[in-house]
Design an enzyme around this catalytic site. Structure first.
Site, PDB file in Angstrom:
ATOM      1  CE  LYS A 186      -3.677  -2.357  -0.390  1.00 50.78           C
ATOM      2  NZ  LYS A 186      -4.363  -3.226   0.513  1.00 50.78           N
TER       3      LYS A 186
HETATM    4  C1  PLP Z   1      -5.473  -4.396   0.709  1.00 56.56           C
HETATM    5  C2  PLP Z   1      -6.953  -4.236   0.695  1.00 56.56           C
HETATM    6  C3  PLP Z   1      -7.742  -4.580   1.790  1.00 56.56           C
HETATM    7  C4  PLP Z   1      -7.206  -5.345   2.966  1.00 56.56           C
HETATM    8  O1  PLP Z   1      -6.189  -4.709   3.616  1.00 56.56           O
HETATM    9  P1  PLP Z   1      -5.367  -5.536   4.741  1.00 56.56           P
HETATM   10  O2  PLP Z   1      -4.660  -4.463   5.502  1.00 56.56           O
HETATM   11  O3  PLP Z   1      -4.430  -6.428   3.985  1.00 56.56           O
HETATM   12  O4  PLP Z   1      -6.326  -6.282   5.549  1.00 56.56           O
HETATM   13  C5  PLP Z   1      -9.085  -4.285   1.770  1.00 56.56           C
HETATM   14  N1  PLP Z   1      -9.648  -3.693   0.709  1.00 56.56           N
HETATM   15  C6  PLP Z   1      -8.934  -3.369  -0.389  1.00 56.56           C
HETATM   16  C7  PLP Z   1      -9.617  -2.694  -1.526  1.00 56.56           C
HETATM   17  C8  PLP Z   1      -7.573  -3.654  -0.442  1.00 56.56           C
HETATM   18  O5  PLP Z   1      -6.867  -3.374  -1.541  1.00 56.56           O
END
Ligand code: PLP
Length: 389
Positions: A186
């Site tokens: 991210k």
């Molecule tokens: C990465 C992601 C998540 C989950 O995030 P985590 O921190 O890995 O639980 C949820 N929604 C979207 C759209 C994502 O890209």
């Protein structure tokens, strides 16, 4: 064409000496669990997001689960979301005993279509989870209007949208509750982690209790106070707390957020410029006026009518040229579990399927160089030229 000498990893984190030093200092401090670093990261984050409360958790998935619990989603409730998302957006609805109800996306913005939301509302609908796909804000004006009219909660999945601004308002300060992700790929990362923001004290207090076993006080306060006190389970809570090691990374990453964003925007514009005259590709829509796109992912659609290969083959050829890619996303309703449990099938959400069949993401990280981006552009051009119909 000349192939890159090494593989360009998709979504590689951008960790500098500042993050490493802060993590090492935390290790040496004697406190690695939930403590002062988490508190500091939360207080930095709520300023950044312009929200009254910010609560750190160990993933966005955990944060979404707690957000749904806080607003009271339970057995029999329906929650509307987009099929064009990561499966965890919908999984957490099921964790609460609720039913995920999908509403198709807009063909141009790839975000949930408010008119489709309206069509899916029933007396059991309790909440909407808009996902700001790739960092592009959803049509929040329309979504909030629908929510007010039908008395629904709005919980934003802002996993892609940390820097997103919508008509002067920072994502994190618009909806009832907003959830961010610090997963390794991210825009900023804590390896694993998430943040929940809200302006509602009752929900903030509930999430605080639920993220750590349902105990009335958090661990740091339990062990660091000098006076003895009983701490009791108020609820059967979860183990969703963030550690100080993760927060140590987050504190340093958050300081770099605008410089990361600047670099990713440069890469984005370079891609846009390089591909603008290629009818074999559909590029991301233009930004809506008076909004800031978080530029988390740069995705293109391949046009099957103009190429003699499909998207999967396109991805394989990119990998063959040492370029890593990703698919964001394969529509949730077509995952085996969702087809079996809810009877979803191909044809149910034509726009999400159109996009899901054609989409691929190109590397966009802030640690990529101009040369990396040029390598990606060259590889995409090479594949298109070779497979033009
Ligand atoms: C990465 C992601 C998540 C989950 O995030 P985590 O921190 O890995 O639980 C949820 N929604 C979207 C759209 C994502 O890209």
């Amino acid at each position: 064409m000349a192939k890159r000498p090494n593989f360009l990893v998709f979504g590689k984190p951008n960790i500098g000496p500042e993050e490493i030093a802060e993590v090492v200092a935390t290790l040496a401090s004697g406190w690695i669990g939930t403590g002062p670093k988490v508190e500091k990261f939360e207080s930095m984050f709520k300023k950044y997001a312009n929200s009254r409360y910010a609560l750190a958790v160990n993933s966005a998935t955990a944060g979404l689960h707690l957000a749904l619990k806080a607003v009271g989603i339970e057995q029999g409730d329906e929650v509307i979301t987009t099929p064009l998302t990561f499966c965890s957006t919908a999984n957490v609805i099921i964790h609460c005993g609720g039913t995920p109800v999908f509403a198709d996306v807009d063909k141009d913005t790839w975000n949930i279509d408010p008119d489709e939301i309206t069509k899916k509302i029933t007396p059991r609908t309790k909440a909407i989870i808009p996902v700001h796909l790739h960092g592009r804000p959803c049509n929040m004006r329309a979504i909030l209007k629908i929510a007010r009219k039908h008395n629904l909660f709005v919980i934003e999945d802002a996993a892609h949208a940390i820097e997103t601004v919508y008509h002067g308002k920072k994502v994190g300060s618009i909806a009832d509750i907003t959830v961010f992700s610090f997963y390794a790929t991210k825009n900023i990362t804590t390896a694993e982690g998430g943040m929940v923001t809200t302006n509602n004290k009752k929900w903030a207090d509930m999430i605080k209790v639920m993220r750590l076993h349902g105990l009335s006080h958090d661990a740091y306060k339990r062990y660091s106070v000098k006076t003895f006190k009983h701490y009791q389970a108020m609820l059967p809570g979860y183990k969703y707390n963030m550690t100080d090691l993760q927060a140590a990374m987050g504190i340093q990453q958050l300081k770099k957020i605008s410089s990361f964003a600047k670099t990713r925007k440069k890469h984005w514009l370079r891609y846009n410029d390089a591909f603008k005259d290629m009818p074999e590709l559909i590029l991301p829509a233009k930004d809506e006026e008076d909004t800031t796109h978080a530029r988390h992912l740069y995705a293109i659609l391949t046009v099957p009518e103009k190429l003699d290969i499909d998207r999967d083959r396109f991805v394989e050829e990119l990998i063959g040229l040492n370029i890593g890619t990703g698919i964001h996303f394969f529509p949730v309703h077509l995952h085996p579990y969702y087809q079996t449990a809810f009877g979803y099938k191909r044809g149910d959400f034509p726009n999400a399927e159109f996009i899901g069949d054609r989409i691929l993401s190109l590397p966009l990280g802030a640690n990529l160089t101009k040369t990396d981006i040029n390598d990606v552009i060259e590889a995409v051009r090479f594949i298109v030229n070779r497979h033009r119909k």
